[in-house]
Design a protein around this motif. Structure first.
Motif, short mmCIF file in Angstrom:
data_model
loop_
_atom_site.label_atom_id
_atom_site.label_comp_id
_atom_site.label_asym_id
_atom_site.label_seq_id
_atom_site.Cartn_x
_atom_site.Cartn_y
_atom_site.Cartn_z
N UNK A 25 5.50 -4.56 1.46
CA UNK A 25 5.01 -5.66 0.63
C UNK A 25 4.96 -6.96 1.43
N UNK A 26 5.99 -7.18 2.25
CA UNK A 26 6.02 -8.37 3.10
C UNK A 26 4.89 -8.32 4.12
N UNK A 27 4.63 -7.15 4.68
CA UNK A 27 3.54 -6.98 5.63
C UNK A 27 2.19 -7.29 4.97
N UNK A 28 2.01 -6.79 3.76
CA UNK A 28 0.76 -7.03 3.04
C UNK A 28 0.57 -8.52 2.78
N UNK A 29 1.62 -9.22 2.36
CA UNK A 29 1.52 -10.66 2.13
C UNK A 29 1.17 -11.40 3.42
N UNK A 30 1.84 -11.02 4.51
CA UNK A 30 1.59 -11.66 5.81
C UNK A 30 0.15 -11.43 6.27
N UNK A 31 -0.32 -10.19 6.18
CA UNK A 31 -1.68 -9.88 6.63
C UNK A 31 -2.72 -10.56 5.75
N UNK A 32 -2.45 -10.63 4.45
CA UNK A 32 -3.36 -11.34 3.54
C UNK A 32 -3.44 -12.81 3.91
N UNK A 44 -12.90 -13.46 1.79
CA UNK A 44 -11.78 -14.09 1.08
C UNK A 44 -11.95 -13.92 -0.43
N UNK A 45 -13.16 -14.10 -0.93
CA UNK A 45 -13.41 -13.91 -2.37
C UNK A 45 -13.14 -12.47 -2.79
N UNK A 46 -13.63 -11.53 -2.00
CA UNK A 46 -13.42 -10.11 -2.32
C UNK A 46 -11.93 -9.75 -2.23
N UNK A 47 -11.24 -10.30 -1.23
CA UNK A 47 -9.81 -10.05 -1.07
C UNK A 47 -9.03 -10.60 -2.26
N UNK A 48 -9.36 -11.81 -2.69
CA UNK A 48 -8.66 -12.41 -3.83
C UNK A 48 -8.92 -11.62 -5.11
N UNK A 49 -10.13 -11.14 -5.29
CA UNK A 49 -10.43 -10.32 -6.48
C UNK A 49 -9.62 -9.04 -6.45
N UNK A 50 -9.53 -8.40 -5.29
CA UNK A 50 -8.76 -7.17 -5.17
C UNK A 50 -7.28 -7.44 -5.40
N UNK A 54 -4.77 -5.71 -8.28
CA UNK A 54 -3.61 -4.85 -8.02
C UNK A 54 -2.28 -5.54 -8.25
N UNK A 55 -2.31 -6.81 -8.63
CA UNK A 55 -1.08 -7.57 -8.85
C UNK A 55 -0.26 -6.99 -9.99
N UNK A 56 1.06 -7.00 -9.83
CA UNK A 56 1.93 -6.56 -10.92
C UNK A 56 1.81 -7.49 -12.12
N UNK A 57 1.31 -8.70 -11.90
CA UNK A 57 1.11 -9.65 -12.99
C UNK A 57 -0.13 -9.33 -13.82
N UNK A 60 -3.63 -6.36 -17.74
CA UNK A 60 -4.83 -5.71 -18.27
C UNK A 60 -5.51 -4.84 -17.22
N UNK A 61 -4.76 -4.35 -16.28
CA UNK A 61 -5.32 -3.61 -15.14
C UNK A 61 -6.03 -2.35 -15.59
N UNK A 62 -7.28 -2.25 -15.16
CA UNK A 62 -8.05 -1.03 -15.33
C UNK A 62 -8.07 -0.36 -13.96
N UNK A 63 -7.32 0.71 -13.80
CA UNK A 63 -7.19 1.36 -12.49
C UNK A 63 -8.53 1.83 -11.94
#
Length: 113
Positions: A25-32, A44-50, A54-57, A60-63
């Motif tokens: 999780x730390x690696x993912x945050x760092x790489x992001x 950046x827009x596509x990354x933020x949407x993704x 996938x956020x635990x917050x 209403x996640x539709x897998x």
């Protein structure tokens, strides 16, 4: 710059459900965060949407949207880097793979010559 994208995708693969750790999780945050330094606005827009998806917050996640948003992100990265044939991916769905449980993996068999 390609290495940053490769490291980011690697960190995604380390965080597939059932395979993630506090370190991954730390690696993912760092790489992001690193992606924000050089990626195109489209990436950046596509990354933020993704990430929102996938956020635990995201209560209403539709897998089913995970693969759609991941595919959009990877395609944007490929276009950004000028990877040949990126636009021709069309409706191809990009998926991440993780190893199955150790008990399900086949053992290599060495056959005599």
């Amino acid at each position: 710059m390609f290495e940053y994208y490769a490291d980011f995708v690697d960190s995604l693969g380390q965080n597939l459900e059932g395979h993630s750790t506090a370190e991954s999780h730390a690696s993912f945050a760092r790489e992001t965060n690193n992606m924000n330094l050089f990626a195109s606005p489209e990436v950046i827009s596509a990354m933020n949407a993704y990430r929102r998806q996938i956020s635990v917050a995201n209560t209403d996640r539709a897998y089913s949207d995970d693969d759609i948003l991941l595919t959009a992100l990877i395609k944007a990265m490929r276009v950004d880097r000028g990877v040949p044939h990126s636009e021709r991916l069309g409706d191809a769905s990009i998926k991440l793979w993780a190893p199955g449980p150790a008990s399900a993996r086949r053992k290599s068999v060495v056959r005599p010559s």
